[in-house]
Design an enzyme around this catalytic site. Structure first.
Site, PDB file in Angstrom:
ATOM      1  N   GLU A  53       0.827  -1.211   0.000  1.00 23.64           N
ATOM      2  CA  GLU A  53       0.000   0.000   0.000  1.00 23.64           C
ATOM      3  C   GLU A  53       0.859   1.259   0.000  1.00 23.64           C
ATOM      4  OE1 GLU A  53      -3.072   0.277  -0.527  1.00 23.64           O
ATOM      5  OE2 GLU A  53      -3.705  -1.794  -0.365  1.00 23.64           O
ATOM      6  N   GLN A 108       0.193   6.700  -5.253  1.00 30.02           N
ATOM      7  CA  GLN A 108       0.591   7.533  -6.391  1.00 30.02           C
ATOM      8  C   GLN A 108       1.496   6.770  -7.368  1.00 30.02           C
ATOM      9  OE1 GLN A 108       2.057  10.179  -3.435  1.00 30.02           O
ATOM     10  NE2 GLN A 108       0.684  11.821  -3.994  1.00 30.02           N
ATOM     11  N   TYR A 164      -6.880   6.000   4.232  1.00 24.61           N
ATOM     12  CA  TYR A 164      -6.994   4.979   3.197  1.00 24.61           C
ATOM     13  C   TYR A 164      -6.164   3.741   3.532  1.00 24.61           C
ATOM     14  CZ  TYR A 164      -5.603   2.341  -0.851  1.00 24.61           C
ATOM     15  OH  TYR A 164      -5.290   1.296  -1.673  1.00 24.61           O
ATOM     16  N   ASP A 200      -9.873   5.391  -2.724  1.00 27.70           N
ATOM     17  CA  ASP A 200      -8.691   5.883  -3.430  1.00 27.70           C
ATOM     18  C   ASP A 200      -9.134   6.376  -4.805  1.00 27.70           C
ATOM     19  OD1 ASP A 200      -9.186   3.580  -4.883  1.00 27.70           O
ATOM     20  OD2 ASP A 200      -7.127   2.834  -4.800  1.00 27.70           O
ATOM     21  N   CYS A 260     -13.122  -0.109 -14.970  1.00 29.04           N
ATOM     22  CA  CYS A 260     -13.614   1.275 -15.015  1.00 29.04           C
ATOM     23  C   CYS A 260     -12.420   2.228 -15.055  1.00 29.04           C
ATOM     24  CB  CYS A 260     -14.496   1.550 -13.799  1.00 29.04           C
ATOM     25  SG  CYS A 260     -15.487   3.060 -13.925  1.00 29.04           S
ATOM     26  N   CYS A 304     -25.231   1.969 -14.100  1.00 30.56           N
ATOM     27  CA  CYS A 304     -24.324   3.117 -14.181  1.00 30.56           C
ATOM     28  C   CYS A 304     -25.024   4.373 -14.711  1.00 30.56           C
ATOM     29  CB  CYS A 304     -23.134   2.769 -15.077  1.00 30.56           C
ATOM     30  SG  CYS A 304     -21.876   4.065 -15.148  1.00 30.56           S
TER      31      CYS A 304
END
Length: 357
Positions: free
Chosen positions: A38, A43, A121, A139, A193, A209
């Site tokens: 993690e 990023q 997170y 996230d 997605c 959706c």
């Protein structure tokens, strides 16, 4: 029934069990491995972070091993990932866990949140995956899935939006297996997605959706404008003395690239010529005007290096000094130093260099 009350957890978990990637930290619910993954993947995309994860696990199989390492060893392995505060926090927390908790991670969300470098997170991810604590993760992938499925156009980087998305994530959380659900929605955002050109026709959520129905898939999620990127010129002095050593120095623990090694740096707001660099270099060395010889620009066109809020135009200036430099390292030792990625790239291409007669 309001759209935000519709549940998509079972669809996501079913999709995940059929499509998830075989990633090493998923093979067992080991807190150390999940935590390491993690922190590395903050990023950073999986394809970029996976080699670093493998290097860290190989070098430091346990939290105790990581705690025993020197900061320079940790920074060297981290080299190229950027955001070096993550590496320093990783090392700090490993020592904290090893020395004060016998290497055992807290099993509560609050306990995990107390660790340095662990935010909401990351604490939610570790708590849910390893200890079945019902905490929903949010996230970038989760923002994208939830904003599209439920048609939410609140900015994801403003307080109101952050709060609303967390509430929605909490509503969707599968309480019987929160860890699997959290991994499912993150994986769904990473593989299905996706930000650009998602294959909506083959999406298991297509009938749920809002964004697909309204044609707003590419407009979501919404993010407020970023801070204007500032351009700066970084002029690095690559000077070699009569011993063959090259001048390197260690940056402070503040600002970008904390505690990494670099060549002496001259920062300017615009491109400068050789005369300017020579003047500044002599002032830094406190030597006479003819002490630096054969100074030349290595890269005719500056190398561009992007950071979060600035763009660096990097120029390396090569030269030779009669006498001994303040702090020099043999060429063979340079690759062992933890340096910024842009300097590592230069070293691999241009060092060693030789005097041009």
């Amino acid at each position: 029934m309001k759209s935000s009350q519709r549940r998509i957890d079972k669809i996501l978990v079913t999709w995940y069990l059929e499509n998830k990637r075989d990633l090493p930290w998923r093979q067992a619910k080991v807190p150390y491995q999940v935590w390491l993954s993690e922190i590395i993947l903050q990023q950073t995309q999986v394809v970029q972070g996976l080699p670093y994860y493998n290097k860290f696990v190989s070098a430091f199989p346990s939290v105790h091993d990581l705690a025993k390492a020197s900061e320079q060893e940790v920074l060297k392995l981290w080299q190229g990932l950027g955001y070096y505060s993550r590496a320093r926090n990783l090392h700090h927390t490993a020592r904290q866990l090893s020395e004060n908790h016998n290497g055992i991670f807290p099993q509560t969300f609050e306990g995990l949140l107390s660790l340095k470098g662990v935010g909401v997170y990351t604490a939610s991810a570790i708590a849910s995956i390893c200890f079945d604590v019902p905490k929903a993760v949010v996230d970038g992938n989760v923002y994208r899935v939830l904003s599209r499925v439920f048609g939410l156009d609140l900015p994801i980087n403003e307080t109101a939006g952050i709060k609303r998305f967390q509430e929605l994530a909490d509503q969707q959380l599968a309480l019987d297996d929160p860890g699997t659900y959290n991994q499912a929605i993150m994986e769904f955002g990473a593989l299905q997605c996706v930000p650009k050109n998602p294959n909506c026709e083959k999406c298991p959520l297509v009938n749920h959706c809002v964004a697909y129905t309204t044609g707003s898939v590419h407009g979501l999620p919404v993010s407020i404008k970023k801070i204007k990127v500032k351009t700066e010129f970084y002029n690095f002095l690559v000077l070699q003395d009569h011993t063959g050593g090259i001048w390197m120095r260690r940056r402070s623990d503040q600002g970008i690239w904390p505690n990494l090694y670099e060549f002496p740096l001259i920062e300017t707001a615009e491109a400068v010529d050789q005369e300017y660099i020579l003047t500044q270099a002599h002032a830094m060395l406190e030597v006479s005007d003819n002490s630096i010889q054969a100074l030349e620009q290595y890269n005719a066109v500056p190398w561009a290096h992007r950071l979060t809020h600035k763009k660096l135009m990097v120029v390396f200036w090569l030269g030779f000094v009669e006498g001994t430099l303040p702090k020099s390292y043999p060429v063979a030792a340079l690759e062992g130093l933890a340096v910024p990625a842009i300097i590592a790239r230069f070293i691999s291409k241009a060092v060693p260099f030789t005097r041009q007669n």
